[in-house]
Design a protein around this motif. Structure first.
Motif, PDB file in Angstrom:
ATOM      1  N   SER A 458       0.834  -1.200   0.000  1.00 56.04           N
ATOM      2  CA  SER A 458       0.000   0.000   0.000  1.00 56.04           C
ATOM      3  C   SER A 458       0.872   1.254   0.000  1.00 56.04           C
ATOM      4  CB  SER A 458      -0.904  -0.065   1.220  1.00 56.04           C
ATOM      5  OG  SER A 458      -1.312   1.186   1.582  1.00 56.04           O
ATOM      6  N   ASN A 462       1.227   3.995  -3.040  1.00 59.58           N
ATOM      7  CA  ASN A 462       1.025   5.434  -2.766  1.00 59.58           C
ATOM      8  C   ASN A 462       2.236   6.245  -3.205  1.00 59.58           C
ATOM      9  OD1 ASN A 462      -1.487   5.141  -1.792  1.00 59.58           O
ATOM     10  ND2 ASN A 462      -0.856   4.980   0.347  1.00 59.58           N
ATOM     11  N   ILE A 580      -5.196  -2.370  -4.657  1.00 55.41           N
ATOM     12  CA  ILE A 580      -4.140  -3.321  -4.288  1.00 55.41           C
ATOM     13  C   ILE A 580      -4.662  -4.752  -4.439  1.00 55.41           C
ATOM     14  CG2 ILE A 580      -2.746  -4.094  -2.338  1.00 55.41           C
ATOM     15  CD1 ILE A 580      -2.725  -1.121  -1.509  1.00 55.41           C
TER      16      ILE A 580
END
Ligand SMILES: Nc1nc2c(ncn2[C@@H]2O[C@H](COP(=O)(O)OP(=O)(O)OP(=O)(O)O)[C@@H](O)[C@H]2O)c(=O)[nH]1
Length: 875
Positions: A458, A462, A580
């Protein structure tokens, strides 16, 4: 409430109080007695003085009377009566105390008298008797008192008058004037209760003032005051001295009651005073003591509470292993107590003073500590709190938690003192990291687990959104790891997993994440692979190939050389990656593609894969209703002997999709396996095959034909598999001796005993067994001999290469030899050429199957072939 303490003090106070009261009372009694004595004495003296006045008056009057009587007597003796008469009057006039004077004969006849004599009774019997008793001429005889007017006593004083010879002797008499004496006696009366009296010794009262209280004319005894309730002062006029025939007594008296009034009043006043004192002071002392006691109880309680609080605080600090510190500002001089010091190994039990507190703090933590400290000092935070490392005396670092608060400020409000606690949190930090390890890391390999991986992915995704740098995730699944586990044991499997982890770490960068998802699944997260898609996939593929190659190198597991290969699926992520989950699915899909491609391979995810996956999902969905819709049917591939006579067939399921047409078993069987539909399909196949056996059994040309049915591992693992087979056999009426189950090697590895038992049960009924694809798995000869197998089927890979690779030829021959030695027949499958047939026949293979003889075909076709035994016509 129980008062314990100052008992002695209270007693002392009560003793002092009692002493004061007693002393006061004693002094008061003394004062009262003194007063009384003084009053009595004074009174006595005064009475005495008064008595003297009366006494002296009386004496004077008596002396006057004597002299007057004597004069009368003498005048009478000289016999000059005229002169006597005149002189009597004159004498009387000269004496206020005498009322009358007279000269009487012995019979009481007045010979001469003063004027006042008229009303006097001088001739009463008593008087005459007394005259007769007068013997002595020089003595004045005192008469008994008498009253000629009520309430007024008179008394006569008489002297014997010796008459001239031959004459009658008489008496000279004086009657005393009661009014005069009354005045005299009144004059000495100074109090209403005072009495004054003149009486004769034998008790006859001559005069009494006040007359109203006169006790009686003739009271026997010496005193006119018969009781002890009065103070009496008496003066006696001695009879001899005064030449009287009887003594006269002058008495003055006062009532004790009256006299005592002042000192009794004093006594009452003092007693009242003391009563008041006792009544006021006593309760005051009591109240004071009660108050003091409750005060002392309160004080004691406060002291006890304070002590308890201190003890509790001490216990809490000790229990919580908290040390105290106290820092002066701005000097920074730090004082720590023995507990805080002991955290850092100072075990001498002494507090410490630290000049430079920053020196003890770990350099990495110092900034945070200073920041937290300054924020509190500037009022940004209500208290100072920090976790940091301090240098232990043995050189290592100790994690501590410090909390503190400003406790003192100067007049300008600037902090001058901060107080706080320090706790050793090394253990909890250790536990924290252990928990962290357990929560986020895999126990076997030490790699990050799924949770941590997801977090890293994650963050990586990002980051890639921000820095426009793409990355990739790789799903790595070991091929046939289950087999390795089953054959070599779980321990070796574990060792392999650990080595795989180590190798993955070797071939990746430090910045990459290597994680274990579970089982034999690993994931590698590659970050910042580059900006453009093509370069990213190139680099990812390159790294992936590296991984495949590295993981395919043999492993040494406790002395065993083991081969393992991975299947790797790669999915790229970048600025446009949104989910994801999708990313993970993509990598997973790519990995399955690699598996499907024969394993030991790497596949990059492509959108087509997604399409294919979706298609296979749709296919699976369609497969569910295929049986009901009659879309499945069986084909049978002949199995022939060396003379090419058909001895049996292998039942092969076919699916005729209504839209897509025939679907390859290679396509839908894995789907059926995956979804569990294989159980339904397997059951259907068995039923169809048995039905066919029954049909063929009814015809002489096909009566001896065996029908081989592929049994999946799932089917075999069903607890009631034997029951199902019996039920199908009995319902179809098929000859069990014509039914043959084809098993794969892999299904024999797990629950071997259960499989053997089921095989034995079925074998007992006549069902035969064939081991499919023999030679490709990890066959163990030890269990091979325990299985009730009739046939081994040499895998077609050996047949295909038998003529080109001597090793395959050797394996094929070895299998034949092995099978024969174990009493089994050998079937070669995938025979496609005459040369292969010749080789296999020469190798003493018993049966053959393959396109060389016949492809799979319908049951009708098989029947027809049997009728003609013309397999050549099939092609
Ligand atoms: N030794 C060991 N085995 C594990 C562990 N976790 C799971 N397994 C086993 O790993 C095997 C995973 O097998 P799968 O990946 O499903 O199948 P496979 O045999 O590898 O076959 P493919 O993946 O299709 O090539 C299963 O048999 C699990 O029991 C573990 O921690 N240690």
């Amino acid at each position: 409430m129980k008062f314990q303490k100052p008992v002695s003090r209270e007693s002392a106070e009560w003793l002092a109080f009692a002493a004061v009261v007693l002393l006061g009372c004693a002094l008061s009694v003394f004062a009262v007695l003194s007063e009384r004595n003084f009053i009595l004495k004074n009174e006595h003296n005064r009475l005495e003085a008064q008595a003297r006045i009366v006494d002296e008056n009386l004496r004077r009057q008596l002396a006057g009377v004597r002299s007057a009587l004597d004069s009368i007597r003498k005048a009478h003796l000289e016999n000059s009566p005229g002169a006597t008469g005149l002189s009597i009057q004159a004498l009387r006039n000269a004496m206020p105390g005498v009322r009358a004077l007279a000269l009487l004969d012995k019979n009481g006849h007045i010979l001469q008298s003063s004027d006042e004599m008229q009303d006097s009774h001088l001739d009463d019997a008593d008087f005459l008797r007394s005259i007769s008793k007068m013997r002595d001429a020089g003595t004045v005889y005192v008469s008994r008192p008498y009253e000629n007017t009520p309430g007024t006593s008179n008394i006569k004083l008489s002297m014997k008058v010796e008459s001239p010879p031959g004459d009658t002797p008489g008496v000279a008499t004086a009657i005393l004037n009661p009014a005069y004496f009354d005045v005299v006696m009144q004059s000495v009366i100074y109090a209403p209760d005072m009495w004054s009296s003149i009486s004769q010794r034998d008790g006859f009262v001559v005069l009494f003032v006040p007359p109203s209280l006169r006790p009686g004319a003739a009271i026997p005894g010496l005193s006119v005051v018969p009781d002890d309730s009065r103070m009496v002062v008496q003066r006696t006029i001695d009879a001899t001295q005064a030449n009287l025939d009887k003594e006269l007594v002058v008495a003055v008296s006062r009532s004790y009651q009256e006299i005592s009034k002042p000192w009794i009043r004093l006594a009452i006043e003092l007693a009242s005073l003391w009563c008041v004192f006792v009544l006021i002071v006593g309760p005051s002392i009591w109240l004071l003591q009660v108050k003091r006691r409750s005060l002392s109880v309160l004080t004691e309680k406060r002291a006890k509470d304070a002590a308890e609080n201190a003890e509790r605080m001490e216990l809490a600090l000790a229990g919580a292993r908290l040390g105290l510190w106290d820092q002066a500002l701005p000097s920074g001089l730090l004082q720590v107590d023995e507990r805080a010091a002991s955290i850092l190994g100072h075990v001498d039990g002494q507090p410490r003073t630290i000049l430079n507190w920053r020196d003890e703090i770990h350099p990495d933590d110092l900034d945070n500590v200073v920041l937290a400290f300054d924020r509190h000092l500037s009022g940004e935070t209500p208290r100072y709190e920090a976790e940091y490392r301090l240098r232990h005396v043995n050189g290592c670092w100790v994690w501590v938690q410090a909390r503190g608060k400003i406790v003192e400020r100067d007049r300008q409000g600037r902090p001058v003192r901060i107080l706080g606690t320090r706790a050793d949190i090394s253990a909890s930090k250790r536990h924290e990291s252990e928990i962290q390890q357990l929560a986020f890391y895999d126990g076997l390999t030490g790699l990050p687990n799924r949770r941590l991986l997801m977090d890293r992915i994650s963050r990586a995704v990002n980051l890639s959104h921000r820095n426009r740098q793409a990355g990739a995730i790789m799903f790595i699944d070991l091929d046939n790891f289950k087999d390795l586990n089953d054959t070599l044991g779980h321990d070796k499997g574990d060792l392999l997993l650990a080595q795989v982890a180590a190798r993955l770490l070797e071939v990746t960068r430090k910045t990459d994440t290597v994680a274990r998802l579970g089982g034999d699944e690993f994931v590698v997260l590659l970050e910042e692979l580059g900006a453009s898609d093509s370069s990213v996939s190139e680099r990812a593929e390159q790294i992936g190939q590296n991984i495949v190659q590295r993981l395919s190198t043999p492993y040494l597991l406790s002395g065993h050389e083991v081969y393992s290969t991975p299947s790797v699926g790669v999915a790229m992520f970048g600025a446009d990656t949104e989910s994801i989950d999708d990313l993970m699915k993509q990598a997973d899909l790519a990995m399955y593609e690699a598996k499907a491609a024969g394993r030991n391979a790497l596949r990059l995810f492509s959108p087509q894969m997604q399409t294919q996956a979706a298609a296979s999902v749709a296919l699976e969905r369609d497969l569910r209703g295929a049986i009901a819709r009659n879309e499945l049917h069986l084909h049978y591939q002949p199995i022939v002997d060396a003379d090419r006579t058909m001895t049996g067939v292998e039942a092969l399921v076919r699916w005729n999709h209504p839209r897509h047409g025939p679907v390859s078993p290679a396509e839908f069987i894995p789907l059926a396996e995956k979804s569990g539909l294989i159980l339904q399909i397997g059951q259907w196949v068995m039923e169809q095959a048995c039905e066919q056996i029954r049909l063929w059994g009814a015809r002489p040309e096909s009566r001896r034909l065996t029908v081989s049915v592929n049994i999946s591992a799932r089917q075999m693992r069903q607890p009631d598999f034997v029951g199902q087979v019996i039920s199908v056999l009995s319902s179809s009426g098929a000859n069990p001796f014509r039914l043959r189950f084809e098993l794969t090697e892999s299904m024999l590895f797990s629950d071997t005993e259960d499989v053997i038992e089921k095989m034995n049960d079925l074998k007992a009924m006549g069902v035969g067994f064939s081991l499919d694809d023999f030679g490709t798995g990890y066959s163990s000869l030890s269990y091979l001999k325990r299985l009730p197998l009739d046939q081994l089927k040499i895998d077609q890979s050996f047949i295909r290469e038998a003529l080109t690779h001597t090793s395959d030829a050797t394996i094929a021959k070895a299998i034949v030899g092995l099978a024969h030695s174990l009493g089994m027949l050998v079937v070669a499958e995938g025979v496609e050429t005459e040369a292969q047939h010749t080789f296999l026949a020469q190798s003493h293979c018993d049966s053959f199957q393959g396109y060389l003889y016949a492809p799979p075909c319908s049951a009708e076709r098989i029947t027809a072939l049997l009728n003609t035994q013309g397999l050549d016509q099939v092609h």
